[in-house]
Structures are given as C-alpha cells and as structure tokens.
Design an enzyme around this catalytic site. Structure first.
Site, PDB file in Angstrom:
ATOM      1  CB  SER A 120      -0.930   0.014   1.219  1.00  8.39           C
ATOM      2  OG  SER A 120      -0.174   0.128   2.419  1.00  8.39           O
ATOM      3  CG  LEU A 136      -4.025   4.287   8.243  1.00  7.38           C
ATOM      4  CD1 LEU A 136      -3.564   5.653   8.746  1.00  7.38           C
ATOM      5  CD2 LEU A 136      -5.540   4.251   8.092  1.00  7.38           C
TER       6      LEU A 136
END
Length: 205
Positions: free
Chosen positions: A95, A109
């Site tokens: 990510s 996140l």
C-alpha cells in the site's frame, strides 16, 4: 492501458499444447506461469498461504483476512501474485505510505498521495519454498514499481533473521522500526525506486 499490461515481464508465459488431442478435440491449457495484480476474489487463497507461512514462525499473520480484502479493494495495483497453472503459489501485498519511516498506522492505512510503497507481506506456498520464488517475485515486483510514476521507494519491516534475504534483494536496513506487534520487534528496510522517466526510456514502460 494499465501499467501492468504494459510490462512484458508481467505477462503470462503459455505452455505449448498440441493442436488437438488424439480424439481430435482441441486441448486448452492454463498459463504455465503468470504474474498479475491480485483481486479481492484472491483474498482467501492469499490468507491460506500467509497463515501457514507465518503462524508457525511468529504466531500471527502480518495481515488478517479482512485486512487483505481491505488492501485488495483499495490498492490492488500494489499487489502481485505468482500463479502456476492457475494456482496461487506466491504473492506480495503493498500500500502507499506518505512519511519517511513506518509507524503503527502504516499497518492498516493506505495513503493515496504517498510516494513510498509499504510492502506488508511476501509469502510463498509451502510446496514451492526453497526454489528461489520469493527472490524472483520481489525482483518482478520492484521492476513493476519502477513503472509506476508515483512510486519513489519501497519500505518494509522484518524480523532480524530475514534481513539477509532482503539485503540480497537490494534493500538496505534503516535501523529498528517504530512498529511493534506484541513482543515482536522489527528492522525497517528501504529500496529506492528509480524515476519513471528513466525507466520508461530504458525498459519499455
């Protein structure tokens, strides 16, 4: 055209098959080896490989099934799966992160404006270990990142015993990671990703 389809080293290599079977019917085969971004539909296969690979070693998984689905929905383009004849044998899930170093928040996140790719997990199915597949998959993943205009570096955290493996893949240790999981401590590692324009001129991106 997607970045993935533009990269020849991520396209499937097909098995040669006879034009027809002895009975006269055309035979079809799955790709012998295929590298592609993962989708949420791959999440269960991913988790099964990850669970077996990590629970016996550390007692926990970097990503649980709901977290795998979370990242494969948000940023599937930062994942890469290796399939042999249609079967998932190894994978990477990443990510985006927008800070210099990883923090506890980086575990869950995805920061769309970030330029660092946080590699959450690399795992190989137990049947295919000790064959160099982890190193090959990481090499292909880093080549893929070099064709993404927003990617500037790759970050990961690992336990001490994995540091030599990632060093051989070109990562450098940044020191102890701020992130802890239970009693586990990690080393943070980094790999620079070259600029998009350079790679476009030199690798067909």
């Amino acid at each position: 055209m997607s970045a993935l389809s533009a990269l020849p080293f991520l396209k499937p290599v097909h098995l040669r098959s006879p034009r027809s079977s002895p009975g006269g019917q055309r035979r079809h085969t799955l790709p012998a080896s295929e590298f592609r971004c993962l989708s949420p539909e791959d999440a269960v296969s991913v988790f099964e490989i990850e669970r077996e690979a990590f629970i016996s070693v550390s007692g926990d998984c970097p990503l649980h099934l709901d977290e795998i689905r979370h990242f494969l929905n948000l940023c599937p383009e930062l994942s890469l799966g290796w399939f042999e004849e249609g079967r998932l044998v190894a994978f990477i899930i990443g990510s985006l992160w927008d800070q210099e170093r990883l923090s506890q928040a980086a575990l869950t996140l995805h920061k769309p404006q970030g330029s660092a790719v946080h590699i959450h997990v690399l795992a190989v199915h137990r049947t295919f270990r000790q064959q160099g597949k982890g190193s090959i998959l990481m090499w292909r993943y880093l080549q893929y990142l070099r064709c993404l205009p927003f990617a500037r570096r790759a970050l990961l955290m690992c336990e001490d015993f994995l540091v030599p493996f990632y060093q051989k893949c070109g990562f450098e240790a940044l020191g102890p990671c701020e992130v802890t999981v239970g009693e586990l401590a990690f080393v943070e590692m980094q790999h620079p990703v070259r600029g998009h324009a350079f790679m476009r001129r030199n690798s067909g991106c």
